[in-house]
Design a protein around this motif. Structure first.
Motif, PDB file in Angstrom:
ATOM      1  N   LYS A 177       0.828  -1.212   0.000  1.00 11.87           N
ATOM      2  CA  LYS A 177       0.000   0.000   0.000  1.00 11.87           C
ATOM      3  C   LYS A 177       0.861   1.261   0.000  1.00 11.87           C
ATOM      4  O   LYS A 177       0.530   2.253  -0.673  1.00 11.87           O
ATOM      5  N   THR A 178       1.941   1.238   0.741  1.00 12.04           N
ATOM      6  CA  THR A 178       2.812   2.415   0.806  1.00 12.04           C
ATOM      7  C   THR A 178       3.414   2.715  -0.553  1.00 12.04           C
ATOM      8  O   THR A 178       3.488   3.878  -0.972  1.00 12.04           O
ATOM      9  N   LYS A 179       3.849   1.685  -1.261  1.00 15.80           N
ATOM     10  CA  LYS A 179       4.458   1.892  -2.576  1.00 15.80           C
ATOM     11  C   LYS A 179       3.477   2.513  -3.569  1.00 15.80           C
ATOM     12  O   LYS A 179       3.900   3.163  -4.526  1.00 15.80           O
ATOM     13  N   VAL A 180       2.182   2.322  -3.331  1.00 12.70           N
ATOM     14  CA  VAL A 180       1.168   2.946  -4.177  1.00 12.70           C
ATOM     15  C   VAL A 180       0.855   4.358  -3.701  1.00 12.70           C
ATOM     16  O   VAL A 180       0.930   5.328  -4.448  1.00 12.70           O
ATOM     17  N   ALA A 181       0.507   4.485  -2.421  1.00 15.34           N
ATOM     18  CA  ALA A 181       0.032   5.767  -1.889  1.00 15.34           C
ATOM     19  C   ALA A 181       1.097   6.846  -1.941  1.00 15.34           C
ATOM     20  O   ALA A 181       0.795   8.033  -2.111  1.00 15.34           O
TER      21      ALA A 181
END
Length: 333
Positions: A177-181
């Motif tokens: 999720k972090t790599k997207v957000a």
């Protein structure tokens, strides 16, 4: 210094080495060649067939089985690090010791504290948030600069398949999720400046991947809302409203400006009043990409500017990357 012309592009006389041989590394190499760098060295894992293939594709003279050794011993004017964030910090530290310009892929690390602990260096470090270099994003930034304060909304609906690690509260979920957000958090900061969390709310409970909403406020009074609605049936999008006007990026590579509403009165065929935003302008990022992945051509130009001793006004810094990670931790964890 070794110079040569690559694929019809005039060499500027600067050599660069690349760490990584995956698809994103290929995108970087293509952009580096376009602006005139000579990619002389590529480093990847031991016996990497992929590195050999990329070297052959782009006429790269030297393939190194040890990226750290390449950074320490090769002759280069700049280095581009295209590695997973879990593996980036150690190779970045080694590159910093050479005190030459570095372009490192986002997000560099997965926790703000890890990146904050990175020792200071005289080496300029550009963090590869390529959307900062979109022409359409710069147009949106121009809209923001002319207003006192804006209301901005960022929609982050990344879809994950059934076999995705995005389940529960695991470290794998956080990382994915972090790599997207992080892309959109940095984009918001590039448009609005420093952002301070006001509230974070989990909007749906009892799901494998609950949605979250984070409200932030900028130093100048902008309100910015992030909707991390993972697996939603939606596209990535940014909306900025001010003074009755709107700028919309959806997807991020397409910008549209709106000013006012056209009221369509009811008819027998359509017996309701309709309100249609009046579009005044539209543009597309592919018009400016020079055949490269969007943003990478201008990002490579920014690296060239730094190597040449010129100012780079747009790239993210390590400080920017740290602050983006702080916000990601609040939104995702």
């Amino acid at each position: 210094m070794h110079t040569k012309s690559i694929r019809g592009t005039r060499s500027v006389g600067y050599s660069v080495c690349v760490v990584g041989a995956g698809p994103m590394a290929v995108n970087h190499i293509r952009a580096l060649n376009k602006v005139g760098f000579t990619v002389k060295h590529i480093g990847a894992s031991v016996n990497s067939r992929r590195a050999q293939q990329v070297a052959k594709q782009f006429d790269i003279e030297h393939v190194w089985p040890d990226s750290g050794e390449m950074i320490e011993k090769a002759d280069w004017d700049a280095v581009v690090l295209v590695t997973p964030p879990e593996n980036t910090l150690e190779i970045l530290k080694r590159a910093q010791r050479r005190e030459r310009p570095i372009l490192v892929e986002k997000p560099v690390a997965l926790r703000a504290a890890e990146l904050e602990a990175l020792s200071s260096s005289s080496a300029p470090v550009l963090v590869g948030y390529n959307r900062r270099h979109y022409n359409v994003v710069r147009q949106a930034a121009g809209f923001v600069e002319k207003r006192n304060a804006c209301l901005a909304t960022f929609q982050i609906p990344q879809a994950f398949g059934n076999d995705s690690p995005v389940r529960g509260t695991s470290a794998a979920e956080y990382a994915v999720k972090t790599k997207v957000a992080i892309h959109f958090i940095d984009l918001a900061r590039s448009l609005l400046g420093n952002l301070h969390p006001v509230s974070v709310t989990e909007t749906v409970t009892g799901q494998a991947s609950p949605s979250r909403v984070m409200v932030t406020k900028s130093d100048r009074g902008d309100v910015c809302v992030f909707h991390a609605n993972f697996n939603a049936s939606a596209n990535f999008g940014v909306t900025v409203d001010a003074d009755g006007e709107r700028v919309r990026l959806e997807p991020i590579e397409r910008v549209a400006w709106f000013d006012g509403l056209e009221i369509v009165e009811p008819t027998e065929a359509v017996p309701i009043r309709q309100y249609a935003p009046v579009e005044t302008y539209r543009d597309f990022e592919q018009h400016y990409s020079e055949g490269c992945k969007p943003g990478l051509y201008r990002q490579a130009q920014a690296l060239l500017d730094v190597v040449s001793g010129r100012e780079d006004r747009y790239s993210a810094t390590v400080t920017d990357a740290v602050e983006a990670l702080r916000l990601a931790e609040r939104l995702v964890s």
